[in-house]
Design an enzyme around this catalytic site. Structure first.
Site, PDB file in Angstrom:
ATOM      1  N   ARG A   1      -5.246  -4.318   8.756  1.00  0.00           N
ATOM      2  CA  ARG A   1      -4.050  -3.645   8.244  1.00  0.00           C
ATOM      3  C   ARG A   1      -3.939  -2.295   8.923  1.00  0.00           C
ATOM      4  NH1 ARG A   1      -3.570   0.022   3.723  1.00  0.00           N
ATOM      5  NH2 ARG A   1      -5.708  -0.539   3.189  1.00  0.00           N
TER       6      ARG A   1
ATOM      7  N   HIS B   1      -4.118   4.865   9.867  1.00  0.00           N
ATOM      8  CA  HIS B   1      -5.478   4.335   9.885  1.00  0.00           C
ATOM      9  C   HIS B   1      -5.445   2.810   9.890  1.00  0.00           C
ATOM     10  CE1 HIS B   1      -6.151   8.436   8.445  1.00  0.00           C
ATOM     11  NE2 HIS B   1      -7.344   8.312   9.012  1.00  0.00           N
TER      12      HIS B   1
ATOM     13  N   ASP C   1      -8.993  -5.109   5.663  1.00  0.00           N
ATOM     14  CA  ASP C   1      -8.843  -5.573   4.285  1.00  0.00           C
ATOM     15  C   ASP C   1      -7.595  -6.421   4.085  1.00  0.00           C
ATOM     16  OD1 ASP C   1      -6.821  -3.690   4.467  1.00  0.00           O
ATOM     17  OD2 ASP C   1      -7.527  -2.442   2.810  1.00  0.00           O
TER      18      ASP C   1
ATOM     19  N   CYS D   1      -2.236   0.733   8.737  1.00  0.00           N
ATOM     20  CA  CYS D   1      -1.486   1.449   7.713  1.00  0.00           C
ATOM     21  C   CYS D   1      -0.893   2.697   8.369  1.00  0.00           C
ATOM     22  CB  CYS D   1      -2.440   1.801   6.578  1.00  0.00           C
ATOM     23  SG  CYS D   1      -1.659   2.585   5.182  1.00  0.00           S
TER      24      CYS D   1
ATOM     25  N   HIS E   1      -1.231  11.245  15.973  1.00  0.00           N
ATOM     26  CA  HIS E   1      -1.790  10.531  14.826  1.00  0.00           C
ATOM     27  C   HIS E   1      -0.725   9.613  14.249  1.00  0.00           C
ATOM     28  CE1 HIS E   1      -3.934   9.837  11.059  1.00  0.00           C
ATOM     29  NE2 HIS E   1      -2.799  10.136  10.433  1.00  0.00           N
TER      30      HIS E   1
ATOM     31  N   CYS F   1       0.819  -1.221   0.000  1.00  0.00           N
ATOM     32  CA  CYS F   1       0.000   0.000   0.000  1.00  0.00           C
ATOM     33  C   CYS F   1       0.851   1.268   0.000  1.00  0.00           C
ATOM     34  CB  CYS F   1      -0.959   0.013   1.193  1.00  0.00           C
ATOM     35  SG  CYS F   1      -0.157   0.240   2.785  1.00  0.00           S
TER      36      CYS F   1
END
Length: 141
Positions: A124, A111, A115, A126, A108, A72
């Site tokens: 996942r 996310h 999937d 990410c 932060h 990704c």
């Protein structure tokens, strides 16, 4: 022995204090919920055994055995360490996602998506590479 120490006072910092400590990109991602460009992160292809920590406070977030290549463009993990992260609904950019934040300093990180059927959890995480630091495993154990 690790020289990483968790900064338990990090959650009390002001934006001005964060700006003094973090680089502009780190501040943008960690404090403004920004995102680094895909494929650019220093930890994307990190394959050594070790621990991934929050760049802002050094809290342990992920172990290398939970990292996988999701193709990704960002470092991906299928599980976080217990109580290491908080999950929040994110409705920015016209979509509904689940944001991942450091439970210690509220930075932060990225996310989480459901999937990844190839992983034990189907999840996942990410993560932005700039939101993490890497501590190589100690070979003495």
């Amino acid at each position: 022995m690790s020289d990483f120490k968790i900064d338990i006072e990090a959650a009390k910092r002001t934006n001005e204090q964060w700006k003094e400590i973090l680089t502009p990109m780190e501040y943008h991602v960690l404090r403004e919920a920004g995102t680094e460009r895909p494929g650019t992160g220093a930890l994307l292809h990190e394959n050594r055994e070790g621990t991934y920590r929050c760049r802002a406070c050094n809290a342990i977030l992920f172990k290398s055995d939970a990292k996988f290549d999701s193709h990704c463009g960002w470092p991906s993990f299928y599980a976080a360490e217990d109580t290491a992260v908080r999950l929040l609904e994110d409705t920015s950019h016209g979509m509904i996602r689940t944001e991942v934040r450091c439970a210690n300093c509220d930075s932060h990180l990225g996310h989480i998506f459901n999937d990844a059927p190839q992983t034990p959890t189907g999840q996942r995480y990410c993560m932005n590479s700039v939101s993490l630091s890497f501590e190589e495993a100690d070979d003495e154990n």
